[in-house]
Design a protein around this motif. Structure first.
Motif, PDB file in Angstrom:
ATOM      1  N   PRO A  16      18.021  47.528   8.604  1.00 41.66           N
ATOM      2  CA  PRO A  16      19.099  48.316   7.615  1.00 41.66           C
ATOM      3  C   PRO A  16      19.764  47.136   6.881  1.00 41.66           C
ATOM      4  O   PRO A  16      19.956  45.998   7.213  1.00 41.66           O
ATOM      5  N   PRO A  17      20.720  47.668   5.905  1.00 44.39           N
ATOM      6  CA  PRO A  17      22.022  46.602   5.625  1.00 44.39           C
ATOM      7  C   PRO A  17      22.829  45.974   6.632  1.00 44.39           C
ATOM      8  O   PRO A  17      23.118  46.982   7.191  1.00 44.39           O
ATOM      9  N   TYR A  18      22.924  44.694   6.501  1.00 44.18           N
ATOM     10  CA  TYR A  18      23.775  44.288   7.712  1.00 44.18           C
ATOM     11  C   TYR A  18      24.572  43.071   7.364  1.00 44.18           C
ATOM     12  O   TYR A  18      25.060  42.376   8.158  1.00 44.18           O
ATOM     13  N   ILE A  19      24.734  42.947   5.905  1.00 47.05           N
ATOM     14  CA  ILE A  19      25.438  41.776   5.535  1.00 47.05           C
ATOM     15  C   ILE A  19      26.878  42.256   5.006  1.00 47.05           C
ATOM     16  O   ILE A  19      26.938  43.311   4.690  1.00 47.05           O
TER      17      ILE A  19
ATOM     18  N   ASP B 178      32.469  47.228   8.152  1.00 45.53           N
ATOM     19  CA  ASP B 178      32.603  46.975   9.318  1.00 45.53           C
ATOM     20  C   ASP B 178      31.673  45.919   9.656  1.00 45.53           C
ATOM     21  O   ASP B 178      30.953  45.403  10.820  1.00 45.53           O
ATOM     22  N   LYS B 179      32.044  44.665   8.911  1.00 41.53           N
ATOM     23  CA  LYS B 179      31.322  43.308   9.003  1.00 41.53           C
ATOM     24  C   LYS B 179      29.869  43.515   9.073  1.00 41.53           C
ATOM     25  O   LYS B 179      29.147  42.754   9.974  1.00 41.53           O
ATOM     26  N   GLY B 180      29.285  44.303   8.456  1.00 42.55           N
ATOM     27  CA  GLY B 180      27.934  44.544   8.471  1.00 42.55           C
ATOM     28  C   GLY B 180      27.059  45.427   9.465  1.00 42.55           C
ATOM     29  O   GLY B 180      26.095  45.559   9.552  1.00 42.55           O
ATOM     30  N   LEU B 181      28.031  46.080  10.382  1.00 44.39           N
ATOM     31  CA  LEU B 181      27.558  46.874  11.306  1.00 44.39           C
ATOM     32  C   LEU B 181      27.634  48.309  11.187  1.00 44.39           C
ATOM     33  O   LEU B 181      27.029  49.092  11.958  1.00 44.39           O
ATOM     34  N   ALA B 182      28.097  48.780  10.074  1.00 38.17           N
ATOM     35  CA  ALA B 182      28.183  50.170  10.120  1.00 38.17           C
ATOM     36  C   ALA B 182      27.084  51.069  10.128  1.00 38.17           C
ATOM     37  O   ALA B 182      27.003  52.040  10.747  1.00 38.17           O
TER      38      ALA B 182
ATOM     39  N   ILE C 213      22.903  54.448  12.596  1.00 40.10           N
ATOM     40  CA  ILE C 213      21.652  54.792  13.145  1.00 40.10           C
ATOM     41  C   ILE C 213      21.512  54.966  14.695  1.00 40.10           C
ATOM     42  O   ILE C 213      20.917  55.619  15.168  1.00 40.10           O
ATOM     43  N   ALA C 214      22.351  54.009  15.466  1.00 37.98           N
ATOM     44  CA  ALA C 214      21.971  53.978  16.889  1.00 37.98           C
ATOM     45  C   ALA C 214      22.448  55.057  17.512  1.00 37.98           C
ATOM     46  O   ALA C 214      22.158  55.635  18.401  1.00 37.98           O
TER      47      ALA C 214
ATOM     48  N   LEU D  27      27.193  47.245  21.200  1.00 36.77           N
ATOM     49  CA  LEU D  27      27.108  48.533  20.167  1.00 36.77           C
ATOM     50  C   LEU D  27      26.360  49.493  20.859  1.00 36.77           C
ATOM     51  O   LEU D  27      26.373  50.687  21.233  1.00 36.77           O
ATOM     52  N   LEU D  28      25.052  48.886  21.323  1.00 38.03           N
ATOM     53  CA  LEU D  28      23.837  49.738  22.149  1.00 38.03           C
ATOM     54  C   LEU D  28      24.303  50.231  23.248  1.00 38.03           C
ATOM     55  O   LEU D  28      24.305  51.380  23.790  1.00 38.03           O
ATOM     56  N   ALA D  29      25.077  49.074  24.063  1.00 40.24           N
ATOM     57  CA  ALA D  29      25.321  49.480  25.562  1.00 40.24           C
ATOM     58  C   ALA D  29      26.516  50.715  25.523  1.00 40.24           C
ATOM     59  O   ALA D  29      26.309  51.429  26.200  1.00 40.24           O
ATOM     60  N   ASP D  30      27.652  50.278  24.545  1.00 39.38           N
ATOM     61  CA  ASP D  30      28.528  51.430  24.333  1.00 39.38           C
ATOM     62  C   ASP D  30      28.070  52.788  24.407  1.00 39.38           C
ATOM     63  O   ASP D  30      28.715  53.812  24.568  1.00 39.38           O
TER      64      ASP D  30
END
Length: 287
Positions: free
Chosen positions: A183-186, A210-214, A219-220, A248-251
């Protein structure tokens, strides 16, 4: 101008390309419709006036920074030759690491797989070529990208891929054994956006808030509704985002979370499992 003289033009690209000689070879192969072997065995072969004019024009465009893949209209990925254009990202060699990991994580001959943000269709088509028994859905929100991925699918002749238009999970139904995404991540503020090939690629396929994490977070979160028990979620992400993606995945409740490096030694892909691990006996039955 013969081939040897044309190859000498690589010197003109030395300031703006990491691989000037290879760039020239790709352009010559494109114009002449030949292999790289031909270039080295027919060094005195003369370009026609039309071929020379086309070559010189492409060299000028490359000097201006335009990606070779856009100049030739194609890019090799995995074992495939993909059509590319300016509406999508150019497939990168490091994304092949994601394909390798996907094949390793789901070592069964029958599976349902979702590729989100498919672009040229590179990931979906590479997986489909290796696992003809997999049912793969490839999604993109850009109509031109969907057309391009479908064109690549038809040209390569892979009937186990369905290309759909929509935002992430919007056109999707049913459950999946594996969900993959590049995905877009920049970060929108990243200075690299003004450098190299990315200047010619669509920002919508590159940047996320969100610093590339949105988009990774979205998706997650949503993937949990579409993964079978024990299903896997696999991302490509930025070289410095592995720890953030793992957290993020753990949360969000994923387990068995790991990351792996790309060909340059950067942490580039991260995956997690949803629900309970697949038992070994079930794996064997699925195979």
């Amino acid at each position: 101008m013969n081939i040897t003289e044309a190859q000498a033009c690589a010197a003109q690209l030395s300031s703006g390309s990491d691989s000037p000689a290879a760039d020239v070879e790709l352009l010559l192969c494109h114009i002449l419709g030949c292999s790289r072997t031909f270039l080295f065995t027919h060094r005195e072969h003369l370009l026609t006036e039309q071929q020379q004019a086309q070559f010189e024009q492409l060299i000028r465009r490359r000097i201006d920074g335009e990606p070779v893949a856009h100049l030739t209209g194609s890019r090799g990925f995995w074992t495939l030759d993909l059509e590319v254009n300016a509406t999508t990202l150019i497939p990168r060699p490091d994304t092949e690491c994601l394909v390798e990991k996907a094949l390793e994580l789901i070592p069964v001959s029958v599976a349902r797989v979702l590729d989100l943000g498919t672009g040229t269709g590179a990931i979906a088509l590479a997986l489909a070529s290796e696992q003809p028994g997999w049912e793969i859905v490839a999604v993109d929100c850009v109509a031109e990208a969907v057309s391009l991925a479908e064109s690549n699918r038809q040209r390569i002749g892979l009937d186990n891929v369905t290309v759909a238009e929509g935002s992430w999970f919007e056109p999707v139904s049913g459950m999946f054994d594996l969900i993959v995404s590049n995905p877009p991540y920049i970060d929108p503020q990243d200075p690299h956006l003004g450098q190299g090939d990315v200047r010619f690629e669509p920002l919508s396929a590159l940047v996320a808030e969100d610093k590339g994490l949105a988009d990774i977070r979205h998706i997650a979160s949503e993937a949990r509704r579409f993964l079978v028990d024990g299903g896997r979620l696999l991302f490509e992400h930025g070289y410095d985002q592995a720890n953030a993606v793992q957290r993020l995945l753990a949360d969000l409740g994923y387990n068995d979370i790991e990351s792996a490096q790309d060909y340059g030694g950067n942490d580039r892909i991260t995956w997690g499992q949803w629900g309970h691990p697949v038992k070994e006996g079930n794996k064997q039955n699925a195979e």
